[in-house]
Structures are given as C-alpha cells and as structure tokens.
Design a protein around this motif. Structure first.
Motif, PDB file in Angstrom:
ATOM      1  N   GLN A  71       0.831  -1.207   0.000  1.00  0.00           N
ATOM      2  CA  GLN A  71       0.000   0.000   0.000  1.00  0.00           C
ATOM      3  C   GLN A  71       0.865   1.257   0.000  1.00  0.00           C
ATOM      4  O   GLN A  71       0.506   2.265  -0.627  1.00  0.00           O
ATOM      5  CB  GLN A  71      -0.959  -0.019   1.191  1.00  0.00           C
ATOM      6  CG  GLN A  71      -2.041  -1.091   1.067  1.00  0.00           C
ATOM      7  CD  GLN A  71      -3.100  -1.021   2.154  1.00  0.00           C
ATOM      8  OE1 GLN A  71      -4.245  -1.450   1.952  1.00  0.00           O
ATOM      9  NE2 GLN A  71      -2.770  -0.503   3.319  1.00  0.00           N
ATOM     10  N   ALA A  74       1.971   1.839  -3.489  1.00  0.00           N
ATOM     11  CA  ALA A  74       0.852   2.366  -4.275  1.00  0.00           C
ATOM     12  C   ALA A  74       0.641   3.850  -3.988  1.00  0.00           C
ATOM     13  O   ALA A  74       0.389   4.640  -4.910  1.00  0.00           O
ATOM     14  CB  ALA A  74      -0.421   1.579  -3.984  1.00  0.00           C
ATOM     15  N   ALA A  75       0.749   4.244  -2.726  1.00  0.00           N
ATOM     16  CA  ALA A  75       0.602   5.665  -2.377  1.00  0.00           C
ATOM     17  C   ALA A  75       1.658   6.498  -3.083  1.00  0.00           C
ATOM     18  O   ALA A  75       1.366   7.580  -3.621  1.00  0.00           O
ATOM     19  CB  ALA A  75       0.701   5.841  -0.861  1.00  0.00           C
ATOM     20  N   PHE A  78       0.765   6.798  -6.856  1.00  0.00           N
ATOM     21  CA  PHE A  78      -0.398   7.631  -7.181  1.00  0.00           C
ATOM     22  C   PHE A  78      -0.329   9.028  -6.566  1.00  0.00           C
ATOM     23  O   PHE A  78      -1.281   9.800  -6.700  1.00  0.00           O
ATOM     24  CB  PHE A  78      -1.686   6.926  -6.752  1.00  0.00           C
ATOM     25  CG  PHE A  78      -2.088   5.800  -7.652  1.00  0.00           C
ATOM     26  CD1 PHE A  78      -2.846   6.029  -8.788  1.00  0.00           C
ATOM     27  CD2 PHE A  78      -1.673   4.506  -7.388  1.00  0.00           C
ATOM     28  CE1 PHE A  78      -3.205   4.997  -9.631  1.00  0.00           C
ATOM     29  CE2 PHE A  78      -2.020   3.458  -8.220  1.00  0.00           C
ATOM     30  CZ  PHE A  78      -2.784   3.698  -9.355  1.00  0.00           C
ATOM     31  N   ALA A  80      -0.312   9.877  -3.387  1.00  0.00           N
ATOM     32  CA  ALA A  80      -1.198   9.992  -2.227  1.00  0.00           C
ATOM     33  C   ALA A  80      -0.381   9.922  -0.939  1.00  0.00           C
ATOM     34  O   ALA A  80       0.766   9.467  -0.935  1.00  0.00           O
ATOM     35  CB  ALA A  80      -2.234   8.869  -2.249  1.00  0.00           C
ATOM     36  N   TYR A  82      -1.734   8.208   1.654  1.00  0.00           N
ATOM     37  CA  TYR A  82      -2.061   6.829   2.022  1.00  0.00           C
ATOM     38  C   TYR A  82      -2.873   6.208   0.885  1.00  0.00           C
ATOM     39  O   TYR A  82      -3.693   6.884   0.252  1.00  0.00           O
ATOM     40  CB  TYR A  82      -2.902   6.762   3.303  1.00  0.00           C
ATOM     41  CG  TYR A  82      -2.212   7.288   4.530  1.00  0.00           C
ATOM     42  CD1 TYR A  82      -1.434   6.463   5.343  1.00  0.00           C
ATOM     43  CD2 TYR A  82      -2.327   8.629   4.883  1.00  0.00           C
ATOM     44  CE1 TYR A  82      -0.789   6.953   6.466  1.00  0.00           C
ATOM     45  CE2 TYR A  82      -1.684   9.146   5.998  1.00  0.00           C
ATOM     46  CZ  TYR A  82      -0.918   8.291   6.792  1.00  0.00           C
ATOM     47  OH  TYR A  82      -0.282   8.791   7.900  1.00  0.00           O
ATOM     48  N   THR A  83      -2.647   4.930   0.647  1.00  0.00           N
ATOM     49  CA  THR A  83      -3.475   4.174  -0.291  1.00  0.00           C
ATOM     50  C   THR A  83      -3.962   2.919   0.419  1.00  0.00           C
ATOM     51  O   THR A  83      -3.172   2.218   1.073  1.00  0.00           O
ATOM     52  CB  THR A  83      -2.699   3.796  -1.559  1.00  0.00           C
ATOM     53  OG1 THR A  83      -2.375   4.989  -2.278  1.00  0.00           O
ATOM     54  CG2 THR A  83      -3.527   2.890  -2.460  1.00  0.00           C
ATOM     55  N   ILE A 236      -8.559   0.638  -5.373  1.00  0.00           N
ATOM     56  CA  ILE A 236      -7.798   1.330  -4.335  1.00  0.00           C
ATOM     57  C   ILE A 236      -8.543   2.585  -3.895  1.00  0.00           C
ATOM     58  O   ILE A 236      -9.386   3.117  -4.627  1.00  0.00           O
ATOM     59  CB  ILE A 236      -6.380   1.716  -4.802  1.00  0.00           C
ATOM     60  CG1 ILE A 236      -6.428   2.588  -6.063  1.00  0.00           C
ATOM     61  CG2 ILE A 236      -5.513   0.485  -4.998  1.00  0.00           C
ATOM     62  CD1 ILE A 236      -5.083   3.136  -6.480  1.00  0.00           C
ATOM     63  N   ASN A 238      -7.290   6.214  -2.570  1.00  0.00           N
ATOM     64  CA  ASN A 238      -6.184   7.135  -2.317  1.00  0.00           C
ATOM     65  C   ASN A 238      -6.647   8.249  -1.384  1.00  0.00           C
ATOM     66  O   ASN A 238      -7.744   8.794  -1.558  1.00  0.00           O
ATOM     67  CB  ASN A 238      -5.673   7.730  -3.627  1.00  0.00           C
ATOM     68  CG  ASN A 238      -4.924   6.720  -4.473  1.00  0.00           C
ATOM     69  OD1 ASN A 238      -4.135   5.945  -3.951  1.00  0.00           O
ATOM     70  ND2 ASN A 238      -5.165   6.716  -5.768  1.00  0.00           N
ATOM     71  N   ARG A 273      -0.028  -2.207  -9.863  1.00  0.00           N
ATOM     72  CA  ARG A 273       0.638  -0.953  -9.471  1.00  0.00           C
ATOM     73  C   ARG A 273       2.052  -0.890 -10.012  1.00  0.00           C
ATOM     74  O   ARG A 273       2.490   0.124 -10.552  1.00  0.00           O
ATOM     75  CB  ARG A 273       0.624  -0.841  -7.937  1.00  0.00           C
ATOM     76  CG  ARG A 273       1.302   0.422  -7.373  1.00  0.00           C
ATOM     77  CD  ARG A 273       2.797   0.244  -7.161  1.00  0.00           C
ATOM     78  NE  ARG A 273       3.097  -0.992  -6.486  1.00  0.00           N
ATOM     79  CZ  ARG A 273       4.253  -1.638  -6.612  1.00  0.00           C
ATOM     80  NH1 ARG A 273       5.212  -1.166  -7.381  1.00  0.00           N
ATOM     81  NH2 ARG A 273       4.457  -2.777  -5.971  1.00  0.00           N
TER      82      ARG A 273
END
Length: 489
Positions: A71, A74-75, A78, A80, A82-83, A236, A238, A273
């Motif tokens: 995760q 992924a954050a 993207f 973000a 947090y994801t 997901i 975000n 991802r």
C-alpha cells in the motif's frame, strides 16, 4: 522504495514455496478439496495463493507487513499520502469515502448522476444529499460532469457541507475542471471526494485528464481492475491527509470489508501498481494511439459518429479520455442496445455499454490492431445494412431523464412505512427504492424523490428497447414501492 518491487505478490510466492500444511481456511486446501474440473481449469498456482490472513501474510484490516508495504508503494505511485486496497470493488471504496466524512443529518454535495454506491452510502450514513445538476449533452443523450460554478453556488448556499463528491472522469471519459473545483472547495475547508472509477490510467500520461491526486483532491476511489490490469473487484482508495483522517478512513473501510479478504485480488493490485508505475506512460500511449486510429476510421463510416476532442469547450467538458470510444448510432434509426445485440450475434463482439443512442467501447493496452480491425469491419457492415433507415432522414428525438425533487432524505424514505402501487399510477408519489439502468448504474429514481410522468416514460422507453432497468423489488416493473400516504381524518 522501488516501484519494481511487489512485496505482496512476492510474499505469497515465498509462502507457497514453503508448502505448509494448512489447518486453516479456505477449505479447498490448495484445490485438493475442490471439484476437479474447476481445479484443472483455474490452475494449481492460483489455488495455492488463494489464502487467508494468517500471520506471515499480514491482515488487510490492520496491515503491518507485506500488505502495508504494498500500500505504501501504491501511495507513492499515485501521489497519495495513504493508499488502501479494496477487495469490495470501487463501490466499497466510494461508500467508505462518503461515510468517512458524513454522518446522520450532515450535508454532502453530489452530482445527481452519481453511481448507486454513492446513494447507498448516503442511505447508510443518514446524510442529506445536496444535488448539483450535471451538464447534459442533448445530442448524445448523456450527462457530463459538474461545473466549478455550480460547486461554488452549492457551497455558498451550504457552507456547512461535509464534503463535495465529483465524478472524474465520467463513465464516458469526460472530465471537468477538477483542479478549479478542488480549489473552490478547499477555500471553504470542505474536502473533495472523487469517484475515479474510470480513471486509474490517467495519472500516468500527460495527454489524459488530470488525476484526483494531481488536482489536490482529498480522497479518490479508483478502479484498478477496470483499466489498470488487476483482477475484477480489486480497487484502491487514495487519501491525502489534512481535511480527512486516514485512521477514520481505515476504520470505515474495515467495517465495510469482508474479513475473508482475497489474496488473489490483493496480489493483482500489487503487480498492477508495479506495471502502471514503471510502464504506465508507454502502456497508455499505446492505447491512446490505437483508440485514435479507430476513432478516425469510425468517423469515415456513414451515419456513425465517434466523439473526439470537439466535445471540449465548457467547464464540464474540460478534458476527455480518448481511450473511451463513444459511438453514436442514432442516425441509423437504431438504439445502442440494438447495436450491442447485432455486434454480439454477427461478430461475437461485446461492448462496454449501450444506451438509447450510443455504444461505448473501451481501449486498453490489452487491445491490438487485430481487435480494432474487427470492430471497424463490423461497424462498416452495420452502416451498410441499416443505411436505408438513415436515408429516410428521420432524426430521432433524444429523450433524457428528468431530475426529480427530493421530498425525503434517502435514508428516511428507505426506512419509512411503504406500500406497493401500480407503476402506471405511481406519478406524484414518493419512491422508497432505487430504479436505474445498469450499466452505468446511475439512478433514475432514488429513495425520497417524487415520481414524475417524464421519468416513468423514460423507464418505459428503456424497457421497450430491452435495456436492463434494475433496482425495484418487482423486477418486472409492474409495481413500485412508495412511501405510504397518511390518510387525513
């Protein structure tokens, strides 16, 4: 961190190689306890990683190991803070967004053309929707996004709103000026929630609309499975901290998520991802080039029109995703549903969506010129076969659903005393259930709205042409459930 890592998928493979003796669920025990025909079809590898949240494999509800690492990657990918991974699809992520900011009696500003999941979350939370009317395309018969001006007007009238929800891009790939909407909402200290179900790829190519995180939105529910290469039902959420709490989001998501989370879905998110982060631009470019070639070819076919950049020019049509092929078929005297069935029967082609006037085809990195040529050949044949109807010169009237008045909050209507009345006699009553065409899943009626003759006619038209009208308890739509009227003395 390296975006080439796949901690979750790699962790599953390492666990599989140890070949532990399993005295835990799932009961099929790597496929040994399963129907042999299905086991052979699915394959031993897939069944070997169809596991549960045992110690070595972390827990989606309170991740501290490989899921947490996946995760975090992924954050970063993207943009973000947090994801969160969702195995409840984007519907679960959307419901989490709404319920993270709005509770009983709270106002939330939403477009009227939202997905059913938004309205379901509003029913569950007890929030009151403040509807913004989306811009309607009277030629195509579809709704676009909302304008920054309409968002600002809604916030001026309801500065106590707990959130603004925006669809970006729409199912049809049209995007509004999201950055401006975010700036307006943040000036009121109101968080922006984005239904980004159809935009996982847009973050990775500069020719595609701005993504939610790029625009500074606070939360975005994003379907990785739709256009990003993961398995169906994996998505997901975000989150950008500040106006929303990531801990609150995790708590709500956990409430809505099964405790038997699918590691097949989670692993597919991890590898999707990686591919988006390391090859996303090249993959998107391939899809864009193929889609633009198809669009050009379709627009040379008589009586068919595939929407392009000429649709842009308003604050509701600020940008568009060229990998979505909106193909208008109304000049042929056919409905989109007619064309969907014809393509299925004649060419074994399945489209993403059909409505009264259009079909929608999506182009992804999984498509090649071979599939493109088959689609173009099929549409040329379609035009030739039905050109006699177009030559009559009869232009169909575009019928659009009315936006009814909301008399009760959706939650109050859903839980009210109700009764069943004949469909034909329901006008003027307050509906207590959903009615929608799926896909795209945008309600024609939501609980609490006053039933109008115009929308009954719209429902009947969709039923007549065979489109899938869903939602009511009576799936024949002979009756509707409405709020029981109090008899005066």
């Amino acid at each position: 961190m390296s975006q080439y890592e796949t901690p979750l998928f790699t962790g599953l493979l390492e666990h599989m190689k140890k070949n532990p003796i399993q005295f835990h669920i799932p009961g099929h025990k790597k496929g040994a306890g399963m129907d042999p025909q299905f086991r052979h079809f699915i394959g031993e590898n897939a069944l070997a990683i169809d596991l549960i949240n045992i110690g070595p494999l972390d827990d989606l509800h309170q991740p501290k190991g490989i899921i947490k690492h996946a995760q975090e990657l992924a954050a970063e990918a993207f943009g973000a803070d947090y994801t969160f991974f969702s195995v409840q699809g984007t519907s679960g992520a959307i419901m989490t967004m709404v319920m993270s900011v709005a509770g009983p009696g709270d106002k939330i500003i939403v477009p009227r053309n939202v997905h059913k999941s938004v309205m379901s979350a509003i029913v569950f939370s007890g929030a009151t929707p403040i509807f913004i009317h989306p811009e309607v395309d009277k030629d195509l018969g579809i709704s676009h996004g909302v304008t920054p001006e309409s968002v600002e007007n809604a916030l001026r009238q309801h500065p106590d709103a707990k959130g603004v929800l925006v669809i970006n891009p729409t199912y049809f790939g049209i995007a509004g000026d999201l950055k401006k909407i975010v700036d307006i909402a943040h000036a009121y200290h109101v968080p922006v929630l984005v239904d980004e179900a159809h935009g996982v790829h847009i973050h990775f190519h500069e020719r595609l609309p701005m993504s939610a995180m790029q625009a500074g939105a606070d939360m975005a529910a994003t379907s990785v499975h739709k256009l990003g290469g993961s398995m169906t039902q994996s998505s997901i959420l975000n989150v950008r901290e500040g106006l929303v709490s990531a801990k609150r989001v995790q708590a709500i998501l956990s409430m809505l998520t099964t405790t038997s989370t699918s590691y097949l879905l989670l692993a597919s998110l991890d590898v999707a991802r990686k591919r988006l982060a390391t090859e996303g631009r090249e993959l998107a470019e391939k899809a864009i080039q193929l889609a633009e070639m198809i669009r050009e070819q379709i627009n040379q076919i008589p009586h068919l029109y595939c929407v392009g950049k000429e649709i842009l020019g308003t604050t509701a049509t600020y940008d568009y995703d060229p990998t979505k092929l909106i193909i208008s078929v109304k000049e042929l005297g056919l409905t989109g549903y007619d064309v969907e069935n014809w393509l299925r029967q004649m060419y074994n082609i399945e489209v993403e969506l059909s409505d009264l006037y259009n079909i929608l085809c999506i182009i992804t990195p999984g498509d090649t010129e071979k599939e493109a040529d088959i689609l173009i050949t099929a549409l040329r044949h379609l035009s030739e076969e039905f050109r006699h109807q177009a030559d009559k010169g009869i232009k169909p009237k575009v019928l659009l659903p009315d936006i009814p008045s909301l008399a009760f909050t959706p939650r109050d209507a859903f839980y009210s005393d109700t009764e069943v009345v004949p469909f034909e006699k329901s006008a003027g009553r307050i509906i207590a259930e959903f009615v929608m065409v799926y896909p795209p899943g945008i309600p024609i009626f939501i609980p609490g709205e006053i039933i109008t003759e115009e929308n009954l006619a719209y429902i009947k038209k969709n039923l007549e042409v065979g489109l899938p009208v869903q939602g009511p308890e009576d799936d024949t739509l002979q009756t509707l459930r409405v709020i029981k009227e109090v008899q005066s003395l």
